[in-house]
Design a protein around this motif. Structure first.
Motif, short mmCIF file in Angstrom:
data_model
loop_
_atom_site.label_atom_id
_atom_site.label_comp_id
_atom_site.label_asym_id
_atom_site.label_seq_id
_atom_site.Cartn_x
_atom_site.Cartn_y
_atom_site.Cartn_z
N ASN A 205 0.82 -1.21 0.00
CA ASN A 205 0.00 0.00 0.00
C ASN A 205 0.86 1.27 0.00
O ASN A 205 0.63 2.20 -0.78
N GLY A 206 1.89 1.25 0.84
CA GLY A 206 2.72 2.46 1.00
C GLY A 206 3.49 2.82 -0.27
O GLY A 206 3.65 4.00 -0.59
N LEU A 207 3.93 1.80 -1.02
CA LEU A 207 4.66 2.08 -2.26
C LEU A 207 3.76 2.80 -3.25
O LEU A 207 4.18 3.74 -3.92
N VAL A 208 2.50 2.33 -3.33
CA VAL A 208 1.56 2.96 -4.26
C VAL A 208 1.33 4.42 -3.86
O VAL A 208 1.40 5.32 -4.69
N ALA B 89 4.94 0.17 -8.74
CA ALA B 89 4.48 -0.95 -7.92
C ALA B 89 5.31 -2.21 -8.14
O ALA B 89 5.27 -3.14 -7.33
N ASN B 90 6.05 -2.25 -9.24
CA ASN B 90 6.87 -3.44 -9.50
C ASN B 90 8.04 -3.56 -8.53
O ASN B 90 8.71 -4.59 -8.50
N TRP B 91 8.27 -2.52 -7.76
CA TRP B 91 9.33 -2.62 -6.74
C TRP B 91 8.87 -3.42 -5.53
O TRP B 91 9.66 -3.74 -4.66
N PHE B 92 7.58 -3.74 -5.46
CA PHE B 92 7.03 -4.41 -4.28
C PHE B 92 7.81 -5.66 -3.89
O PHE B 92 8.26 -5.83 -2.75
#
Lengths: 328, 244
Positions: free
Chosen positions: A285-288, A294-297
């Motif tokens: 959620n925080g990355l977004v 989002a591919n860094w998730f």
């Protein structure tokens, strides 16, 4: 004072809690205050129970010294079994019960194969990962069954409740189950046997603990929780997809490990597993919110998993070096 | 009654696929007597002990405990009867606390359904503190992890556990292996204190000095048979070494 420091440093979930606090601060700052807003928390808490329930089961099983890679497939199979029978005209309760029985059966097969033939559960459940996924696709006929409106009691499982509609019902289910499993592990003789079985199998056996039955029971609880979590997701989305839960088994292991559970068994807490699952949701959620690709998730999740284990090992060494007399 | 052996072993045989590990062993263990069991690796002493403690089943033969014929299906059966075994390592879980280790498999419960129930943690803490003090071992907290104790302290806790559950026979399987000299003395002290408490003991060791020091009777085994069975006063180190 030293004694307290030592006790806290030895808590296996400490690293996870530290990361959670750190990331909360970072995301709150990066997102300009949106991260901790009521609307965003509502989103996190709405999705959390599904991953966290799987993590609770996997953590329990890992403390018992075994592994389950089939939870992602059970996550899909249980609601699919429920949906197919609902479509065939069954009422909700028997269909739901059937789904959960399928989950229990998968756990039973995983457990019995593992202890009866003394093979690593990594192998048994890897096989089951494919088998259960395949059955899911086959019984769905390739198309997700169409469910009539009102096929399941949304108010009981996924409706919003609480002040400002903060929680979904699924969150309350999750809290209740997490408390139950925590008590089972820490306050009952069964929990003592689980820890002994995972901690040092020969000792557990020589003290007359039915280690095989303890393991099978843990496999079944783990599978049941995964099936229940999958059912929650399907009820939230309103449609059963045969592909849900793919990759979830590894996320659950990551959650358990981030929360301080040892792969070798015996060490870990249910709370730690929940912290790990929460971290995974928070990162997603925080990355977004921070407008990061989002591919860094997965990259962050992977790095965190490894780093958490290293940090935990370091903390435990620190704790050991604090000299508090245990005897004289 | 008091003259009757607490354990009688008759014609005990054990086969492991192709190996005749026990060849018709007959032995009596008497009340209030510590028996030292010696023998080389593969002499059959571990097999004998495993059968007495319920971890293995004999291929043939009979065991009488307090005059009654018994057949243990598992370690729990043997412990239930009153035979407690202390192994060199594997009777404690290092990642668990002393209090929890004391009661593994025999937890006091506040209430239970079908054998599963809520632990009486207060009772566990209080009784483990008492049991440890009873064997003259001083540990500050029952919550300390067993993994943090020294080897000698661990054996002390294992012995305290056996005492607490009022075992009628105590089997000590190589309890002094891999211990430092001081720790060894401590464990030998525990073994000697069994005699004062009137608990018969079976003490297995590679080290004949240790066995001679705290046993009343020596039983030597070789190639699956008993080759010597004498009181300590009637034999000597040389004689024992000779038959092994």
């Amino acid at each position: 004072m030293k004694r307290f420091l030592k006790i806290y440093l030895e808590k296996p979930e400490l690293a996870g809690v530290a990361f959670l606090l750190l990331l909360t601060v970072v995301f709150q700052a990066r997102s300009g205050g949106v991260f901790l807003s009521a609307a965003n928390l509502q989103g996190i808490l709405g999705l959390l129970p599904e991953v966290a329930l799987v993590a609770v089961g996997v953590t329990l099983l890992m403390i018992c010294g075994e592994f389950d890679l089939s939870v992602g497939s059970v996550f899909a199979l249980t609601p699919m079994a429920m949906a197919v029978t609902l479509e065939a005209g069954w009422p909700f309760l028997p269909a739901f019960a059937l789904g959960l029985c399928v989950a229990l059966l998968v756990g039973l097969v995983n457990g019995v194969l593992t202890v009866r033939f003394a093979i690593p559960s990594f192998i048994t459940t890897l096989g089951m990962l494919f088998v259960a996924r395949s059955i899911t696709v086959v019984i769905s006929g390739g198309f997700p069954p169409l469910l009539p409106n009102g096929a399941f009691p949304k108010w009981l499982f996924v409706a919003y409740v609480g002040p400002g509609d903060m929680f979904r019902m699924s969150f309350l289910w999750f809290v209740a189950i997490a408390v139950l499993v925590t008590l089972l592990l820490s306050r009952t003789n069964f929990g003592n046997w689980v820890r002994a079985t995972g901690g040092f199998l020969p000792a557990a056996e020589s003290m007359g603990i039915p280690t095989k039955r303890v393991k099978v029971a843990c496999f079944m609880i783990c599978s049941l929780l995964a099936g229940f979590a999958g059912s929650l997701q399907v009820m939230r989305l309103g449609a059963p997809l045969p592909s849900i839960g793919e990759g979830l088994e590894l996320q659950a292991v990551a959650a358990a490990v981030i929360g301080g559970t040892a792969l070798t068994g015996g060490i870990g807490t249910i709370f730690g597993g929940i912290i790990g699952a929460t971290l995974i949701r928070v990162i997603d959620n925080g990355l977004v919110l921070s407008q990061v690709d989002a591919n860094w998730f997965k990259m962050v999740l992977g790095a965190l998993t490894v780093f958490a284990v290293i940090l935990n090992a370091w903390l435990r060494r620190k704790a050991k070096s604090i000299k508090v007399e245990t005897g004289k | 009654m008091s003259n009757e052996p607490i354990i009688r072993v008759r014609n005990l045989h054990k086969w492991y696929s192709g190996v005749h590990a026990l060849k018709g062993v007959d032995l009596d263990f008497h009340r209030g007597e510590t028996v030292g069991l010696v023998g080389d690796n593969g002499a059959g002493k571990s097999t004998l002990i495993n059968i007495l403690s319920g971890t293995q089943a004999p291929t043939e033969g009979e065991i009488f405990f307090e005059g009654k014929k018994v057949r243990f299906k598992g370690p729990a059966d043997a412990m239930e009867a009153g035979i407690e075994t202390i192994y060199q390592y594997n009777s404690m879980v290092p990642t668990m606390s002393i209090a929890r280790n004391m009661f593994i498999g025999r937890e006091p419960l506040k209430w239970s359904v079908g054998g599963i129930g809520i632990l009486d943690t207060k009772k566990m803490a209080a009784e483990s503190v008492q049991a440890i003090a009873d064997v003259d071992l001083h540990l500050r907290s029952p919550d300390a992890l067993v993994g943090e104790l020294s080897g000698g302290q661990r054996q002390g806790v294992a012995i305290a556990r056996a005492m607490h559950f009022k075992s009628k026979v105590m089997i000590l399987d190589e309890p002094t292996n891999h211990l430092a000299v001081k720790e060894t003395q401590k464990v030998l002290g525990f073994v000697k204190s069994l005699k004062e408490l009137g608990i018969p003991g079976i003490f297995i060791s590679h080290n004949i000095h240790h066995v001679m020091e705290c046993s009343d009777r020596i039983v030597a085994m070789a190639r699956g048979e008993v080759v010597l069975d004498k009181r300590v006063d009637d034999t000597s180190m040389d004689e024992i070494l000779d038959v092994l």
